[in-house]
Scaffold this active site. Structure first.
Site: not given
Ligand SMILES: *Cc1c(COP(=O)(O)O)cnc(C)c1O
Length: 767
Positions: A394-395
């Site tokens: 999620c980055n």
């Protein structure tokens, strides 16, 4: 381990005390503390005791509950070394919800900017969609610089918001908290007329590091409790500095957050205190109360050792040391040729605890320097009972920067079909993500040793020092249990039963001759599959190559023989859809009424037709040039019997079957074409090419991701929950039994038919 206590901040007694709390790990090695850390046994017992001993009513009803909740606010602030006179604690459902609250209600004045670090979590990137300003600017770490000369006295009516993580959840690099005060005081370089307020995403950092709010005073701090002590989930906090309260202009209200609200007129007055205004509805009071036992547990298992060595500081030291050990061991791994095995994605060299947390991020490389896909690695790790995380975490910003991907690369990967969270780990040899291991207070040096041993075993020992490959050794060693092709399975009618061959079978351009050449369609012309009609597997086609006949049998029907010569290209030519969504229409020939009636009766469904793929119909899969028949993806599916046996051993309970099915019937569920034996469990996953017999070469097109068909007993058509449940548990549902093959490098245009022979040797090569 000899040197345990040299490596770690924790004493041997503390370590063994902690170990007793996590016996549920059994032989699993847990390396995903950045995903969530684990809760301790005694923590859950204490929660249970608190819930059973107290009468917890709705906090709007009971003062006791309210008092307990206030204790948790107090305790949370104490953890961050600050008092309730300075910060408020708003409970939320987690860091994401806290970030969203700030995004929704932050008041930017007339021309404030929303500035965020591009290495932020997606939960921050999403803030862009709802902030009430159009000035939205991503910056990189080097731009986190305060303005030098101009103070904010002459600022316009511009309140700007800067969001950055205290620690990057991708690789554990910590961001300079010293900047907070400077930027609040002087603004951000390049924005001289704006007053900056800081929202610190502390979700990753707070898990294992001490955030001292008596020194660093962001306006807003977002966090989730499960990242600190594993339980409860669904609970986080937004800490708001008291003098920043007015920056949040709340609109919505619900539950007890108002002093008055009128039903007939649109009139309400919100409560005065920030917390009373922000916690809409009934707070999750049983969860909130459990936070107390979380803090207690940390302090009990990792006791404070006086000033400067509080529980959380010791945890921070401990996890840093384990991370450092991991980083150094991975960095030291080398192929015999000297080439690196691990490509690390880091901004620091793990030298300084204030700049680096206990997260290690990497990809593996082949000996020739090409990348090994993270999905393959995740798979092997899971086989070895190692729990870690792969992907982009999620980055996307950090992922793109550290993997060195351009915006074009990322878009290209997306167009090639890659989406977040899938198993498309390599596209054109370029990784789409990586592997992350992360540590918590219960991690030990031996967890790292397990990981390194597994990497050595799976990747380094395949090539021995004198350059002989492992496959060569296997073949010169113990000839009798060499891997062999055991059975060939043909599925002449898609989704129906298998025709098993134990001698030999000819190949054609599309794979095995007659494999998936026929399909049954319903009245709407849509192909039937076992997924919705499990009894299809009871229809057993047999093919006689001499008489050129296909004979269909079914337990409740007389046999029906079809002349394959008559069926080719004689009937009506029509198009049909492979799937309900009808993404590809296929040209086919109808096989006539007799067989249609037979099938409709056998499957007790009216209007069925049997179609045969038109001889000149060319289908390929996705972007490849390889022709396939009506199978879904590839020419051949190879299933390793040993892997199925290994999976069967993992299934704890065949509850709906009563007993464990025999191996052959389990293998049947995977509907492979080539069943091999004598190969080690899961070894096939690393293969890049396969040779059958002396000369037939096949390319590996990738792993097969299983669909729910593996839950259909191919002898009865009955559905069971296993083995999919186990696959889902072991591999998060993504993986992947068997590998797809296509033939390559041998000439099928030659006049002689080429046969595959059962009993032939199988060689898989990993390069
Ligand atoms: C985990 C994490 C989040 C999201 O937290 P949730 O608990 O999933 O809401 C946001 N930012 C960072 C840096 C994280 O590590």
């Amino acid at each position: 381990m000899e040197c345990d206590h040299e490596l770690t901040e924790l004493t041997r007694d503390e370590l063994s005390g902690i170990e007793r709390e996590f016996t549920r790990l059994k032989d699993k090695c847990y390396l995903d503390h950045a995903g969530t850390t684990l809760y301790a046994d005694s923590q859950i017992r204490a929660v249970q005791q608190c819930l059973t001993e107290n009468l917890l009513c709705n906090p709007h009803t009971s003062r006791t509950t309210e008092d307990l909740i206030d204790q948790v606010r107090f305790r949370t602030l104490r953890h961050f070394n600050v008092r309730s006179t300075e910060y408020s604690v708003i409970f939320t459902s987690g860091a994401t919800a806290s970030l969203r609250l700030v995004a929704e209600y932050f008041h930017f004045g007339q021309s404030g900017s929303f500035v965020y670090l591009s290495d932020n979590h997606t939960s921050v990137l999403g803030m862009r969609e709802i902030v009430s300003t159009k000035r939205i600017v991503p910056i990189i770490r080097e731009q986190l610089i305060p303005e030098e000369t101009i103070g904010t006295e002459n600022a316009l009516d511009a309140d700007s918001l800067l969001v950055f993580p205290a620690q990057c959840n991708f690789n554990g690099v910590k961001y300079p908290l010293e900047m907070i005060t400077e930027i609040q005081r002087n603004g951000l370089n390049g924005y001289s007329r704006e007053r900056f307020h800081i929202c610190l995403d502390a979700a990753s950092y707070a898990g294992t590091s001490f955030l001292d709010l008596s020194i660093y005073k962001p306006d807003f701090v977002c966090l989730s409790f499960y990242k600190i002590f594993g339980f409860p989930t669904g609970l986080g906090a937004l800490l708001v500095r008291k003098d920043a309260s007015d920056l949040l202009r709340k609109r919505y209200y619900g539950g007890g957050t108002v002093k008055i609200a009128m039903a007939g007129q649109n009139f309400h007055v919100k409560r005065d205190s920030l917390v009373e205004r922000f916690e809409d509805g009934t707070v999750p009071f049983t969860s909130i109360v459990s936070v107390l036992q979380g803090f207690d547990t940390l302090e009990r298992l990792v006791p404070s050792r006086g000033l400067g060595r509080s529980s959380i500081k010791r945890i921070s030291h401990h996890t840093f040391l384990i991370g450092q050990y991991c980083y150094r061991r991975l960095e030291a791994l080398r192929y015999p040729s000297g080439g690196e095995v691990i490509r690390l994605y880091h901004d620091t060299k793990f030298e300084n605890r204030s700049l680096q947390g206990g997260i290690v991020n990497f990809n593996l490389l082949h000996e020739d320097g090409s990348f090994i896909g993270f999905a393959e690695f995740a798979y092997l790790a899971s086989v070895h009972n190692i729990i870690l995380r792969t992907g982009c975490f999620c980055n996307p910003g950090a992922c793109q920067r550290l993997l060195g991907l351009t915006d074009e690369d990322v878009l290209k990967q997306f167009k090639a079909g890659h989406v977040c969270g899938d198993a498309n780990d390599l596209i054109d040899g370029q990784p789409t993500g990586s592997v992350r291991v992360s540590f918590g207070y219960m991690s030990q040096q031996r967890d790292v040793d397990r990981l390194v041993e597994m990497i050595e075993k799976c990747y380094l020992r395949k090539t021995l020092h004198n350059g002989i490959s492992r496959t060569q050794i296997v073949s010169s060693y113990k000839n009798h249990d060499q891997p062999r092709l055991k059975v060939i399975c043909l599925f002449p009618i898609k989704s129906c039963g298998a025709f098993k061959i134990s001698d030999s079978w000819p190949l054609c351009r599309k794979g095995l001759k007659y494999d998936r050449e026929f399909v049954i369609v319903d009245e709407n012309g849509v192909a039937l599959t076992q997924k919705n009609l499990t009894e299809m597997c009871l229809i057993q086609p047999r093919i006689n190559l001499q008489t050129k006949e296909m004979v269909l049998s079914h337990p409740k029907m007389p046999e029906l023989a079809l002349d394959l010569r008559m069926l080719s290209n004689k009937g009506r030519s029509i198009k049909f859809c492979q799937t309900k969504v009808c993404q590809d229409e296929v040209q086919a020939v109808d096989c006539g009424d007799e067989v249609a009636d037979w099938l409709s009766l056998a499957l007790q469904t009216s209007g069925l037709r049997l179609l045969r793929q038109a001889a000149d119909e060319v289908r390929t899969f996705q972007h490849s040039t390889k022709e396939i028949a009506l199978s879904n993806q590839a020419q051949f599916l190879l299933i390793n019997q040993a892997s199925v046996r290994w999976l069967a051993d993992k299934v704890p309970d065949w509850d709906d079957l009563g007993t464990e099915p025999n191996l052959d019937s389990l293998v049947d569920r995977f509907r492979g074409n080539l069943i091999v034996d004598g190969v080690q469990a899961m070894e096939e996953i690393g293969w890049k090419r396969v040779t059958i017999g002396d000369r037939l070469e096949f390319a590996v097109d990738g792993p097969c991701s299983r669909c729910q068909m593996v839950c259909i007993d191919q002898r009865t058509g009955l559905k069971t929950v296993e083995p999919l449940r186990t696959i889902a548990r072991e591999f998060k549902g993504k993986i992947c039994f068997g590998i797809y093959l296509s033939h390559s490098a041998f000439d099928l245009s030659s006049p002689d038919e080429i046969f595959l022979h059962c009993g032939s040797t199988i060689h898989g090569t990993i390069e």
